[in-house]
Design a protein around this motif. Structure first.
Motif, PDB file in Angstrom:
ATOM      1  N   VAL A  15       0.816  -1.217   0.000  1.00 50.76           N
ATOM      2  CA  VAL A  15       0.000   0.000   0.000  1.00 50.76           C
ATOM      3  C   VAL A  15       0.850   1.268   0.000  1.00 50.76           C
ATOM      4  CG1 VAL A  15      -2.005  -1.093   1.062  1.00 50.76           C
ATOM      5  CG2 VAL A  15      -0.241  -0.103   2.531  1.00 50.76           C
ATOM      6  N   VAL A  16       2.099   1.164   0.423  1.00 50.66           N
ATOM      7  CA  VAL A  16       2.978   2.326   0.551  1.00 50.66           C
ATOM      8  C   VAL A  16       4.141   2.234  -0.435  1.00 50.66           C
ATOM      9  CG1 VAL A  16       4.567   3.570   2.087  1.00 50.66           C
ATOM     10  CG2 VAL A  16       2.393   2.687   2.983  1.00 50.66           C
ATOM     11  N   ASP A  17       4.369   3.309  -1.161  1.00 53.06           N
ATOM     12  CA  ASP A  17       5.531   3.411  -2.047  1.00 53.06           C
ATOM     13  C   ASP A  17       6.725   3.837  -1.193  1.00 53.06           C
ATOM     14  OD1 ASP A  17       7.477   3.942  -3.906  1.00 53.06           O
ATOM     15  OD2 ASP A  17       6.225   5.211  -5.175  1.00 53.06           O
ATOM     16  N   VAL A  18       7.390   2.866  -0.610  1.00 52.06           N
ATOM     17  CA  VAL A  18       8.456   3.120   0.359  1.00 52.06           C
ATOM     18  C   VAL A  18       9.565   3.996  -0.220  1.00 52.06           C
ATOM     19  CG1 VAL A  18      10.242   2.034   1.778  1.00 52.06           C
ATOM     20  CG2 VAL A  18       7.953   1.003   1.620  1.00 52.06           C
ATOM     21  N   GLU A  19       9.939   3.761  -1.467  1.00 51.61           N
ATOM     22  CA  GLU A  19      11.048   4.486  -2.080  1.00 51.61           C
ATOM     23  C   GLU A  19      10.750   5.974  -2.237  1.00 51.61           C
ATOM     24  OE1 GLU A  19      13.998   3.182  -2.615  1.00 51.61           O
ATOM     25  OE2 GLU A  19      13.194   1.321  -1.758  1.00 51.61           O
ATOM     26  N   SER A  20       9.497   6.370  -2.230  1.00 54.46           N
ATOM     27  CA  SER A  20       9.140   7.785  -2.403  1.00 54.46           C
ATOM     28  C   SER A  20       9.165   8.564  -1.092  1.00 54.46           C
ATOM     29  CB  SER A  20       7.743   7.907  -3.034  1.00 54.46           C
ATOM     30  OG  SER A  20       6.727   7.546  -2.110  1.00 54.46           O
ATOM     31  N   TRP A  21       9.329   7.851   0.046  1.00 54.48           N
ATOM     32  CA  TRP A  21       9.200   8.522   1.345  1.00 54.48           C
ATOM     33  C   TRP A  21      10.397   9.419   1.631  1.00 54.48           C
ATOM     34  CZ3 TRP A  21       4.503   7.062   1.489  1.00 54.48           C
ATOM     35  CH2 TRP A  21       3.684   7.444   2.547  1.00 54.48           C
ATOM     36  N   LEU A  22      10.142  10.513   2.336  1.00 54.35           N
ATOM     37  CA  LEU A  22      11.175  11.504   2.624  1.00 54.35           C
ATOM     38  C   LEU A  22      11.460  11.588   4.115  1.00 54.35           C
ATOM     39  CD1 LEU A  22      10.020  14.420   0.268  1.00 54.35           C
ATOM     40  CD2 LEU A  22      11.673  12.597  -0.213  1.00 54.35           C
ATOM     41  N   ASP A  23      12.699  11.918   4.439  1.00 54.10           N
ATOM     42  CA  ASP A  23      13.066  12.193   5.824  1.00 54.10           C
ATOM     43  C   ASP A  23      12.508  13.545   6.243  1.00 54.10           C
ATOM     44  OD1 ASP A  23      14.687   9.902   6.405  1.00 54.10           O
ATOM     45  OD2 ASP A  23      16.217  10.748   5.074  1.00 54.10           O
ATOM     46  N   ARG A  24      12.072  13.631   7.490  1.00 52.97           N
ATOM     47  CA  ARG A  24      11.596  14.892   8.043  1.00 52.97           C
ATOM     48  C   ARG A  24      12.330  15.161   9.352  1.00 52.97           C
ATOM     49  NH1 ARG A  24       5.440  13.016   7.087  1.00 52.97           N
ATOM     50  NH2 ARG A  24       6.518  11.027   7.376  1.00 52.97           N
ATOM     51  N   PRO A  25      12.853  16.372   9.527  1.00 55.84           N
ATOM     52  CA  PRO A  25      13.651  16.675  10.726  1.00 55.84           C
ATOM     53  C   PRO A  25      12.927  16.341  12.023  1.00 55.84           C
ATOM     54  CG  PRO A  25      13.826  18.456   9.137  1.00 55.84           C
ATOM     55  CD  PRO A  25      12.777  17.533   8.615  1.00 55.84           C
ATOM     56  N   GLU A  26      11.613  16.590  12.088  1.00 56.79           N
ATOM     57  CA  GLU A  26      10.879  16.356  13.329  1.00 56.79           C
ATOM     58  C   GLU A  26      10.759  14.872  13.673  1.00 56.79           C
ATOM     59  OE1 GLU A  26       7.699  17.358  10.147  1.00 56.79           O
ATOM     60  OE2 GLU A  26       9.791  17.840  10.597  1.00 56.79           O
ATOM     61  N   ASP A  27      10.935  14.024  12.667  1.00 55.52           N
ATOM     62  CA  ASP A  27      10.853  12.592  12.933  1.00 55.52           C
ATOM     63  C   ASP A  27      12.073  12.078  13.690  1.00 55.52           C
ATOM     64  OD1 ASP A  27       8.388  12.453  11.754  1.00 55.52           O
ATOM     65  OD2 ASP A  27       9.139  11.748   9.813  1.00 55.52           O
ATOM     66  N   ILE A  28      13.177  12.793  13.607  1.00 58.57           N
ATOM     67  CA  ILE A  28      14.373  12.414  14.370  1.00 58.57           C
ATOM     68  C   ILE A  28      14.086  12.488  15.863  1.00 58.57           C
ATOM     69  CG2 ILE A  28      16.778  12.973  14.867  1.00 58.57           C
ATOM     70  CD1 ILE A  28      16.302  11.767  12.105  1.00 58.57           C
ATOM     71  N   ASP A  29      13.360  13.530  16.283  1.00 54.12           N
ATOM     72  CA  ASP A  29      12.999  13.661  17.696  1.00 54.12           C
ATOM     73  C   ASP A  29      12.098  12.514  18.136  1.00 54.12           C
ATOM     74  OD1 ASP A  29      14.435  16.017  17.942  1.00 54.12           O
ATOM     75  OD2 ASP A  29      12.715  17.274  17.405  1.00 54.12           O
ATOM     76  N   TRP A  30      11.181  12.108  17.256  1.00 55.75           N
ATOM     77  CA  TRP A  30      10.292  10.993  17.585  1.00 55.75           C
ATOM     78  C   TRP A  30      11.093   9.704  17.745  1.00 55.75           C
ATOM     79  CZ3 TRP A  30       9.367   6.453  14.872  1.00 55.75           C
ATOM     80  CH2 TRP A  30       8.315   5.666  15.356  1.00 55.75           C
ATOM     81  N   GLN A  31      12.027   9.456  16.835  1.00 52.52           N
ATOM     82  CA  GLN A  31      12.841   8.246  16.919  1.00 52.52           C
ATOM     83  C   GLN A  31      13.682   8.239  18.190  1.00 52.52           C
ATOM     84  OE1 GLN A  31      14.767   8.721  13.138  1.00 52.52           O
ATOM     85  NE2 GLN A  31      13.249   7.492  12.038  1.00 52.52           N
ATOM     86  N   ARG A  32      14.208   9.399  18.546  1.00 50.08           N
ATOM     87  CA  ARG A  32      15.005   9.499  19.781  1.00 50.08           C
ATOM     88  C   ARG A  32      14.136   9.190  21.006  1.00 50.08           C
ATOM     89  NH1 ARG A  32      16.328  14.382  19.223  1.00 50.08           N
ATOM     90  NH2 ARG A  32      18.229  13.989  18.030  1.00 50.08           N
ATOM     91  N   MET A  33      12.916   9.693  21.003  1.00 52.50           N
ATOM     92  CA  MET A  33      11.994   9.439  22.108  1.00 52.50           C
ATOM     93  C   MET A  33      11.676   7.958  22.232  1.00 52.50           C
ATOM     94  SD  MET A  33       8.024  10.670  22.482  1.00 52.50           S
ATOM     95  CE  MET A  33       7.540   9.527  21.156  1.00 52.50           C
ATOM     96  N   ILE A  34      11.437   7.304  21.090  1.00 50.35           N
ATOM     97  CA  ILE A  34      11.113   5.876  21.105  1.00 50.35           C
ATOM     98  C   ILE A  34      12.259   5.062  21.678  1.00 50.35           C
ATOM     99  CG2 ILE A  34      10.716   3.865  19.627  1.00 50.35           C
ATOM    100  CD1 ILE A  34       8.250   5.608  20.023  1.00 50.35           C
ATOM    101  N   LEU A  35      13.478   5.374  21.272  1.00 52.04           N
ATOM    102  CA  LEU A  35      14.635   4.625  21.772  1.00 52.04           C
ATOM    103  C   LEU A  35      14.827   4.841  23.270  1.00 52.04           C
ATOM    104  CD1 LEU A  35      17.205   5.038  18.862  1.00 52.04           C
ATOM    105  CD2 LEU A  35      15.615   3.163  19.314  1.00 52.04           C
ATOM    106  N   GLU A  36      14.579   6.050  23.741  1.00 53.68           N
ATOM    107  CA  GLU A  36      14.676   6.318  25.179  1.00 53.68           C
ATOM    108  C   GLU A  36      13.621   5.539  25.949  1.00 53.68           C
ATOM    109  OE1 GLU A  36      14.421  10.537  25.466  1.00 53.68           O
ATOM    110  OE2 GLU A  36      16.513  10.875  24.841  1.00 53.68           O
ATOM    111  N   MET A  37      12.420   5.438  25.377  1.00 55.45           N
ATOM    112  CA  MET A  37      11.363   4.649  26.019  1.00 55.45           C
ATOM    113  C   MET A  37      11.721   3.174  26.049  1.00 55.45           C
ATOM    114  SD  MET A  37       8.019   6.556  24.358  1.00 55.45           S
ATOM    115  CE  MET A  37       6.846   5.381  25.053  1.00 55.45           C
TER     116      MET A  37
END
Length: 229
Positions: A144-166
């Motif tokens: 359902v998702v065209d993975v290759e078209s997806w873009l990095d977003r700066p705000e997602d880095i903060d989310w990933q950092r939060m998940i790893l801390e959790m």
């Protein structure tokens, strides 16, 4: 795309459920499915090693005080929806629960094609609630998702950092060392984040896979509608 806030049991074989947490800006996605005249169920990766398959009424009861839930009908054809629903029921019956790690990394295949048997065993591998949904559809032949078209977003880095801390505070569960798991994730390049609302939109489309350019604005519209409920 129609956002439905009631009558979850009226899903026609297959859809997704989207949960908006009221206390903070986070969303959770699961697959809503129904076989024949049985009650609808929700298959979702709740957290690390917590893959769940539960009655939709039970899911909504637990969610009622802390979140808002809506659902979307799948855009697949009738026979395709039924195939996915049967595969999900089979996964639950096999007793595979609860063994899927939670990871912000995403690459390659995670399920055996056609069976939904989880096949990754390297430390650091795993899925999020959104990539779990993506992999279920993809492994059954419906990316359902065209993975290759997806873009990095700066705000997602903060989310990933939060998940790893959790995750670091989760301790050891089911024989999986969280310390080693998180270390392995951090040692690899970060993956793009596939947001639950964007994946939810992708599952409603009959023309798949859906690109980031289409899904991103649609995801924002979904969030706007959720905040009004």
């Amino acid at each position: 795309m129609q956002l439905n806030k009631d009558n979850f049991d009226q899903v026609i074989e297959l859809g997704v459920i989207l949960q908006q947490y009221n206390e903070y800006d986070q969303r959770h996605i699961g697959i809503l499915y129904k076989i024949d005249d049985k009650e609808a169920r929700v298959s979702h990766l709740a957290w690390h090693m917590e893959l769940k398959d539960e009655d939709v009424k039970e899911f909504l009861l637990k969610a009622s005080e802390k979140s808002t839930c809506v659902w979307f009908q799948s855009g697949l054809e009738d026979h395709e929806r039924r195939l996915v629903s049967i595969a999900l029921a089979g996964m639950a019956e096999r007793g595979q629960l609860p063994g899927i790690p939670y990871s912000t990394l995403y690459s390659g295949k995670y399920f055996e094609e056609g069976t939904l048997q989880y096949v990754r065993d390297e430390v650091g591998a795993g899925l999020t609630c959104a990539t779990f949904v993506m992999q279920v559809f993809e492994s059954l032949g419906y990316p359902v998702v065209d993975v290759e078209s997806w873009l990095d977003r700066p705000e997602d880095i903060d989310w990933q950092r939060m998940i790893l801390e959790m995750l670091e505070h989760w301790g050891v569960k089911n024989g999986v060392s969280i310390e080693e798991h998180v270390k392995a994730i951090r040692e690899q390049p970060a993956s793009c984040r596939f947001r639950p609302e964007e994946v939810a939109y992708c599952t409603t489309r009959d023309e798949i896979p859906v690109t980031y350019q289409e899904a991103e604005p649609a995801g924002r519209r979904i969030v706007e509608e959720l905040t009004k409920l």
